[in-house]
Design an enzyme around this catalytic site. Sequence first.
Site, mmCIF file in Angstrom:
data_model
loop_
_atom_site.group_PDB
_atom_site.id
_atom_site.type_symbol
_atom_site.label_atom_id
_atom_site.label_comp_id
_atom_site.label_asym_id
_atom_site.label_seq_id
_atom_site.Cartn_x
_atom_site.Cartn_y
_atom_site.Cartn_z
ATOM 1 C CB SER A 253 1.784 -2.749 -1.451
ATOM 2 O OG SER A 253 1.915 -2.909 -0.049
ATOM 3 C CE LYS A 254 5.759 -4.824 -4.558
ATOM 4 N NZ LYS A 254 6.349 -3.688 -4.824
ATOM 5 N NE ARG A 255 2.802 -1.916 3.040
ATOM 6 C CZ ARG A 255 1.768 -1.415 3.721
ATOM 7 N NH1 ARG A 255 1.457 -1.927 4.885
ATOM 8 N NH2 ARG A 255 1.078 -0.418 3.245
ATOM 9 C CG HIS A 256 -1.366 -5.487 2.017
ATOM 10 N ND1 HIS A 256 -1.145 -4.400 1.202
ATOM 11 C CD2 HIS A 256 -1.643 -4.995 3.237
ATOM 12 C CE1 HIS A 256 -1.299 -3.287 1.917
ATOM 13 N NE2 HIS A 256 -1.590 -3.623 3.141
ATOM 14 N N GLY A 257 0.787 -9.571 0.904
ATOM 15 C CA GLY A 257 0.732 -10.936 0.388
ATOM 16 C C GLY A 257 0.911 -10.907 -1.112
#
Length: 486
Positions: A253-257
């Site tokens: 998801s977004k928080r991984h990059g």
Amino acid sequence: MEVRVRYAPSPTGFQHIGGVRTALFNYLFARANGGAFILRLEDTDRTRYADEYVQNLYDTFDWLGFKWDEGPDIGGKCAPYVQSQRFELYREHAEKLVAMGKAYYCFCDEDRLERIRKIQTVNKMAPGYDRHCRSLAPDEIKANLDAGKSFVIRLKIPLEGATAFHDLLLGDIEWKNEDVSPDPVLLKSDGFPTYHLANVVDDHFMRVTHVLRAQEWIPSTPMHVVMYEAFGWMHPEYCHLPMVMGSDGHKLSKRHGATSMNEFRNGGYLKEAVINYIGMLGASYEEGKDLFSLAEMEMLFRVDKLNKAPAVFDYKKLEWFNGQYIRLKTDAELYELIVPFLEKDGVVGHAPDGATKALLFGVMPLIKERLRYLTEVSGMVRFFFEEPAVPPLADLVPKKLDVSKTRAILARASELLESADLSNHESTEAAFRAAADELGVKLGDMLMPVRMAVTGTRVSPPLFESIRILGVEKARSRIGSAIAAF
RNA sequence: GUCUCCUUCGUCUAGAGGUUAGGACAGCGGGUUUUCAUCCCGCCAACAGGAGUUCGAUUCUCCUAGGAGAUACCA
């Protein structure tokens, strides 16, 4: 029988890694089996839908170079390929199931659903619909309908027994019917179908033979199978693809990059690198080989080459692929790739003129081995186009050397450059080496102040080549400015 | 909680009933080198655990553990 597969995204967000990978595998499967690859828009979620997502879908696949054989934009024998344009078909089939006694009207409202959910949580029961309307009397149903009460249509999941299906990758999978989602909604109160209904109806009428989708869909497959059986249709073959995870082991998801293809594209990634990397995530094609073109994967793809376990997305490895593909580009290809980034960063104007183009072509071999992302190009070549700031003294003077020595180095370098034949590396380097010896410094310490003065940075493309391309006069003038700052 | 799926180096993976368990990325070290890169060489590093089957299991079976996903009028 002709193999037919589809990628069926929902335009409720930008195209991301996971979706593109599913699309890629479907595409490869179609190509490897001489089948058709279909694009279908599943725009049944009206609350999250947006036009820009549809545009993004086309832009993304246009960039990647995927072509579908049938789809909303090009049509095909099963058109239309947009679910909102097939609205009636779903309603009709939902009603058909009701008539056959395989589905039923449900008049439960949001409040009631909320209430039973609460009770279930408190009592630590499995959440789910309590099938209240499944046993409504016919006259009760008629009364509700006549009263214009809003309703949904729910599928009757058998109360007993089990539903099994075969997965091309995972093998046989069996679910007890009591564990299947209790009577899922087929037709929403706004008249739109849910994913489940639309998906099954469309796959049937579009004659889809193989469904390749992410493993997160496994739990809903039994209800799809139940639906196919209710309709009296054959269900397609299933193949649930391993999921893509972030470094923490959870769904990417977004928080991984970066996850959206926009981000990769704007971030200076090459489509070849992205496709190659994604194609290898959870799969392998040939021992000892890492670089595969799309065309090669089209030949090699096979379901039994896939891994069952979820795969962690490794940005470092993608970066490596990106560097590899940058290095594989010809100067002309790399030039084309790089110009948009230079324009965006204001290093060159729009539609570079002949001189700019010629200069950049000269620079291409110098930066090709150094780029990891196309976004890095501006920082590398800016000094060719703009006067760098005169570096502060502290940056100009090499460690262990003093100011006067540095001044002498710069003066001597400027002198050498005046007469140097920069097209001849050996002689230029030999001259500088000799001068360095004379001055009692190492070649590196001789060149670093020059590099700082000419390029404005400690890290740059090879100095002599850079000066040759920049022009000796400009280089000497920059060295002069540096000396003047002492 | 329940159900389903999964399990080889940190990561992506290869592998076969008997292998020094192979490769790639990352990391570390070295070489080339005018910086940075590239390139080359080397090192580190894995069969989740327990039973069973077998002459022999990392490979086959079962169990456990761990992980993930799903549990919506979202897909």
